[in-house]
Design an enzyme around this catalytic site. Structure first.
Site, PDB file in Angstrom:
ATOM      1  N   ASP A  70       9.197  76.032  43.837  1.00 22.91           N
ATOM      2  CA  ASP A  70      10.317  76.250  44.756  1.00 22.91           C
ATOM      3  C   ASP A  70       9.752  76.250  46.170  1.00 22.91           C
ATOM      4  OD1 ASP A  70      11.996  76.567  42.563  1.00 22.91           O
ATOM      5  OD2 ASP A  70      11.762  78.740  42.536  1.00 22.91           O
ATOM      6  N   ASP A  76      21.313  77.112  35.141  1.00 24.87           N
ATOM      7  CA  ASP A  76      20.802  78.379  35.663  1.00 24.87           C
ATOM      8  C   ASP A  76      21.547  79.495  34.945  1.00 24.87           C
ATOM      9  OD1 ASP A  76      19.184  77.027  37.409  1.00 24.87           O
ATOM     10  OD2 ASP A  76      20.459  77.332  39.153  1.00 24.87           O
TER      11      ASP A  76
END
Length: 258
Positions: free
Chosen positions: A130, A11
């Site tokens: 997500d 990330d």
């Protein structure tokens, strides 16, 4: 038999690798290119870069990081974050990405997935999902899609959305449980299995790995074709080699380096 892939995930925020808990409380974990080189040397099957600032702050994708990583590494590279147009997909592929992850834009317009897959091939289009469980304890399990780094609820059912985008041309689905992300308590197996059973494309399990048994469970119980993890590798809890050996010992087909 297709071999199970282990995919470390980086990330990236402001050019640095970060790792948070449930998409928040970010902590610095290092330089992305150096991290990528280390994972390449360790035998990772693929690598995933997610620019977690791009979608909600309208940042451009990290082309410099991608190009430098592609020059230094031989493993396939998936890059996502802020991908909104076919031109964005093309730019990332030209920079060195092998696959491009689409998240918010796919939710807003599933036809974008079809357009990108038709132009570049479905093998390089990954839709990132997500999802957060929204059903009560006594209800049938149900998950909702969230966008913009987990900030915006959509009201869209995650399993139905997975079915839609796979039919539109997504070659792979990256399924992240927002409830589990960063908690080190294991994947949301029910979510992973529900989506894997609903589609005909590979599913990557993501969010919540705390130990090597979680990786095994993602495949054996969740039906995933690949497992994504971050913290257990970034902070030295386990190596990619240890993960592969453990999964192979559990009877899963793995690519083991000589």
């Amino acid at each position: 038999m297709l071999k199970t892939r282990i995919i470390p995930c980086l990330d990236v925020k402001d050019g640095r690798v970060v790792k948070g808990v449930q998409f928040l409380e970010l902590r610095d974990a290092g330089d992305p290119v150096e991290s990528a080189k280390a994972y390449d040397a360790a035998g990772a099957d693929e690598l995933c870069f997610l620019d977690i600032t791009a979608s909600h702050e309208a940042r451009g994708t990290l082309l410099d990081v991608v190009s430098r990583t592609a020059e230094a590494c031989f493993m396939p590279l998936t890059v996502g974050g802020g991908v909104r147009t076919v031109a964005d997909v093309r730019t990332l592929l030209l920079a060195g990405a092998d696959k491009v992850g689409i998240n918010t834009a796919a939710v807003k317009n599933p036809d974008f997935v079809a357009e990108a897959a038709e132009k570049f091939g479905d093998q390089c289009i990954v839709v990132a999902i997500d999802a957060k469980r929204v059903s009560g304890p006594d209800e049938a399990a149900r998950w909702e899609i969230f966008t913009h780094g987990g900030r915006n609820p959509t009201g869209i059912d995650a399993v139905e959305f997975a079915r839609t985008v796979s039919e539109r041309g997504a070659g792979e689905l990256l399924v992240t449980s927002m409830d589990k992300d960063g908690t080190r308590s294991g994947y949301d197996i029910a979510l992973t299995r529900a989506i894997a059973d609903a589609v005909r494309v590979p599913v990557i399990a993501s969010g919540g790995v705390g130990g090597l048994d979680d990786l095994v469970a993602g495949v054996r119980d969740g039906g995933a074709s690949a497992v994504l993890a971050a913290s257990i590798f970034h902070f030295g809890h386990h190596t990619v080699g240890e993960a592969k050996a453990h999964m192979a010992a559990a009877g899963l087909a793995m690519r083991l380096d000589p």
